[in-house]
Scaffold this motif. Structure first.
Motif, PDB file in Angstrom:
ATOM      1  N   MET A   1       7.165 -29.205 -16.687  1.00 43.91           N
ATOM      2  CA  MET A   1       7.472 -29.453 -15.282  1.00 43.91           C
ATOM      3  C   MET A   1       7.991 -28.150 -14.674  1.00 43.91           C
ATOM      4  N   THR A   2       7.473 -27.790 -13.511  1.00 46.39           N
ATOM      5  CA  THR A   2       7.903 -26.557 -12.858  1.00 46.39           C
ATOM      6  C   THR A   2       9.119 -26.817 -11.981  1.00 46.39           C
ATOM      7  N   GLU A   3       9.946 -25.826 -11.875  1.00 47.56           N
ATOM      8  CA  GLU A   3      11.145 -25.943 -11.048  1.00 47.56           C
ATOM      9  C   GLU A   3      10.775 -25.711  -9.585  1.00 47.56           C
ATOM     10  N   GLN A   4      11.228 -26.579  -8.723  1.00 50.33           N
ATOM     11  CA  GLN A   4      10.952 -26.453  -7.293  1.00 50.33           C
ATOM     12  C   GLN A   4      12.108 -25.755  -6.601  1.00 50.33           C
ATOM     13  N   ALA A   5      11.795 -25.126  -5.478  1.00 44.36           N
ATOM     14  CA  ALA A   5      12.850 -24.501  -4.682  1.00 44.36           C
ATOM     15  C   ALA A   5      13.793 -25.578  -4.167  1.00 44.36           C
ATOM     16  N   ARG A   6      15.057 -25.262  -4.162  1.00 43.21           N
ATOM     17  CA  ARG A   6      16.073 -26.202  -3.697  1.00 43.21           C
ATOM     18  C   ARG A   6      16.141 -26.161  -2.169  1.00 43.21           C
ATOM     19  N   VAL A   7      16.166 -27.313  -1.535  1.00 41.94           N
ATOM     20  CA  VAL A   7      16.304 -27.409  -0.080  1.00 41.94           C
ATOM     21  C   VAL A   7      17.702 -26.966   0.300  1.00 41.94           C
ATOM     22  N   SER A   8      17.795 -26.195   1.365  1.00 40.46           N
ATOM     23  CA  SER A   8      19.092 -25.723   1.834  1.00 40.46           C
ATOM     24  C   SER A   8      19.253 -26.060   3.311  1.00 40.46           C
ATOM     25  N   VAL A   9      19.830 -27.217   3.594  1.00 41.29           N
ATOM     26  CA  VAL A   9      20.086 -27.624   4.979  1.00 41.29           C
ATOM     27  C   VAL A   9      21.201 -26.742   5.513  1.00 41.29           C
ATOM     28  N   THR A  10      20.988 -26.152   6.686  1.00 39.59           N
ATOM     29  CA  THR A  10      21.961 -25.206   7.234  1.00 39.59           C
ATOM     30  C   THR A  10      22.712 -25.721   8.445  1.00 39.59           C
ATOM     31  N   GLY A  11      22.400 -26.912   8.910  1.00 39.84           N
ATOM     32  CA  GLY A  11      23.111 -27.429  10.069  1.00 39.84           C
ATOM     33  C   GLY A  11      22.420 -28.649  10.641  1.00 39.84           C
ATOM     34  N   LEU A  12      22.919 -29.079  11.764  1.00 39.01           N
ATOM     35  CA  LEU A  12      22.373 -30.228  12.480  1.00 39.01           C
ATOM     36  C   LEU A  12      22.039 -29.772  13.891  1.00 39.01           C
ATOM     37  N   HIS A  13      20.800 -29.934  14.308  1.00 34.29           N
ATOM     38  CA  HIS A  13      20.372 -29.504  15.638  1.00 34.29           C
ATOM     39  C   HIS A  13      20.630 -30.592  16.677  1.00 34.29           C
ATOM     40  N   HIS A  14      20.141 -31.817  16.408  1.00 38.61           N
ATOM     41  CA  HIS A  14      20.323 -32.898  17.378  1.00 38.61           C
ATOM     42  C   HIS A  14      20.325 -34.257  16.695  1.00 38.61           C
ATOM     43  N   VAL A  15      20.825 -35.209  17.435  1.00 39.76           N
ATOM     44  CA  VAL A  15      20.755 -36.621  17.073  1.00 39.76           C
ATOM     45  C   VAL A  15      19.994 -37.290  18.197  1.00 39.76           C
ATOM     46  N   ALA A  55      23.361 -31.250  26.020  1.00 42.02           N
ATOM     47  CA  ALA A  55      24.010 -30.303  25.117  1.00 42.02           C
ATOM     48  C   ALA A  55      25.341 -30.895  24.672  1.00 42.02           C
ATOM     49  N   VAL A  56      25.629 -30.736  23.391  1.00 43.21           N
ATOM     50  CA  VAL A  56      26.908 -31.164  22.823  1.00 43.21           C
ATOM     51  C   VAL A  56      27.528 -29.910  22.208  1.00 43.21           C
ATOM     52  N   GLY A  57      28.424 -29.273  22.959  1.00 51.99           N
ATOM     53  CA  GLY A  57      28.957 -27.999  22.520  1.00 51.99           C
ATOM     54  C   GLY A  57      27.875 -26.935  22.598  1.00 51.99           C
ATOM     55  N   ALA A  58      28.092 -25.842  21.882  1.00 52.45           N
ATOM     56  CA  ALA A  58      27.172 -24.707  21.961  1.00 52.45           C
ATOM     57  C   ALA A  58      25.958 -24.843  21.049  1.00 52.45           C
ATOM     58  N   ALA A  59      26.041 -25.684  20.026  1.00 50.37           N
ATOM     59  CA  ALA A  59      24.996 -25.656  19.013  1.00 50.37           C
ATOM     60  C   ALA A  59      24.297 -26.989  18.746  1.00 50.37           C
ATOM     61  N   HIS A  60      24.699 -28.058  19.418  1.00 51.68           N
ATOM     62  CA  HIS A  60      24.141 -29.366  19.105  1.00 51.68           C
ATOM     63  C   HIS A  60      23.603 -30.047  20.362  1.00 51.68           C
ATOM     64  N   GLU A  61      22.762 -31.045  20.135  1.00 46.18           N
ATOM     65  CA  GLU A  61      22.166 -31.778  21.251  1.00 46.18           C
ATOM     66  C   GLU A  61      22.143 -33.267  20.951  1.00 46.18           C
ATOM     67  N   LEU A  62      22.165 -34.047  22.026  1.00 46.12           N
ATOM     68  CA  LEU A  62      21.984 -35.491  21.961  1.00 46.12           C
ATOM     69  C   LEU A  62      20.720 -35.797  22.752  1.00 46.12           C
ATOM     70  N   HIS A  63      19.723 -36.376  22.092  1.00 49.21           N
ATOM     71  CA  HIS A  63      18.461 -36.721  22.741  1.00 49.21           C
ATOM     72  C   HIS A  63      18.406 -38.232  22.943  1.00 49.21           C
ATOM     73  N   CYS A  64      18.071 -38.649  24.134  1.00 44.67           N
ATOM     74  CA  CYS A  64      17.852 -40.059  24.446  1.00 44.67           C
ATOM     75  C   CYS A  64      16.347 -40.223  24.612  1.00 44.67           C
ATOM     76  N   GLY A  65      15.719 -40.927  23.687  1.00 39.36           N
ATOM     77  CA  GLY A  65      14.267 -41.062  23.686  1.00 39.36           C
ATOM     78  C   GLY A  65      13.829 -42.478  23.993  1.00 39.36           C
ATOM     79  N   VAL A  66      12.833 -42.590  24.862  1.00 36.78           N
ATOM     80  CA  VAL A  66      12.323 -43.907  25.261  1.00 36.78           C
ATOM     81  C   VAL A  66      11.650 -44.583  24.073  1.00 36.78           C
ATOM     82  N   GLU A  67      12.052 -45.816  23.862  1.00 35.30           N
ATOM     83  CA  GLU A  67      11.467 -46.647  22.807  1.00 35.30           C
ATOM     84  C   GLU A  67      10.929 -47.908  23.453  1.00 35.30           C
ATOM     85  N   GLU A  68       9.646 -48.185  23.232  1.00 36.43           N
ATOM     86  CA  GLU A  68       8.979 -49.304  23.901  1.00 36.43           C
ATOM     87  C   GLU A  68       9.679 -50.647  23.665  1.00 36.43           C
ATOM     88  N   SER A  69       9.986 -50.951  22.436  1.00 38.79           N
ATOM     89  CA  SER A  69      10.658 -52.215  22.106  1.00 38.79           C
ATOM     90  C   SER A  69      12.136 -51.936  21.867  1.00 38.79           C
TER      91      SER A  69
END
Length: 127
Positions: A1-15, A55-69
């Motif tokens: 089995m080959t070793e895979q690169a490890r995911v490195s999450v660096t932050g949160l952009h939006h919710v 915008a939520v502070g300098a680095a984050h966002e809150l997105h309100c997305g239309v959902e049909e149901s």
């Protein structure tokens, strides 16, 4: 089995939270008008879908997305940090919103409310 690169999450952009079509002005009134979050322009191709972004502070966002149901999120929620939770509670109450204080986490001052379409929102004093 080959070793895979490890995911490195660096932050949160939006919710993203869901909203019904046509609710954008009510959401702007709450997130921008009451809570003071600056509205962000959506790219034209996404703006055609409806919804709005804030915008939520300098680095984050809150997105309100239309959902049909659309069904309001009663458990899942964003938690917004504020400098003074009492000022936020007063602003929410003055706008006719519910302020449900929650002392379940020792040393954390916070309350829950609902946005104009019924989504749960937590407001917590930044520590």
């Amino acid at each position: 089995m080959t070793e895979q690169a490890r995911v490195s999450v660096t932050g949160l952009h939006h919710v993203q939270i869901a909203c019904p079509a046509g609710s954008e002005d009510r959401l702007r009134g709450f997130y921008n008008g009451v809570l003071g979050l600056p509205e962000l322009p959506k790219p034209p191709v996404l703006a055609a879908r409806g919804g709005c972004w804030f915008a939520v502070g300098a680095a984050h966002e809150l997105h309100c997305g239309v959902e049909e149901s659309f069904v309001p999120a009663r458990k899942a929620h964003p938690c917004l940090l504020v400098a003074d939770v009492d000022v936020a509670a007063t602003a929410v109450a003055a706008a006719g919103g519910a302020v449900r204080w929650d002392d379940a986490i020792p040393g954390v001052r916070r309350f829950h409310t609902d946005d104009p379409v019924g989504n749960r929102v937590e407001i917590q004093e930044a520590g």
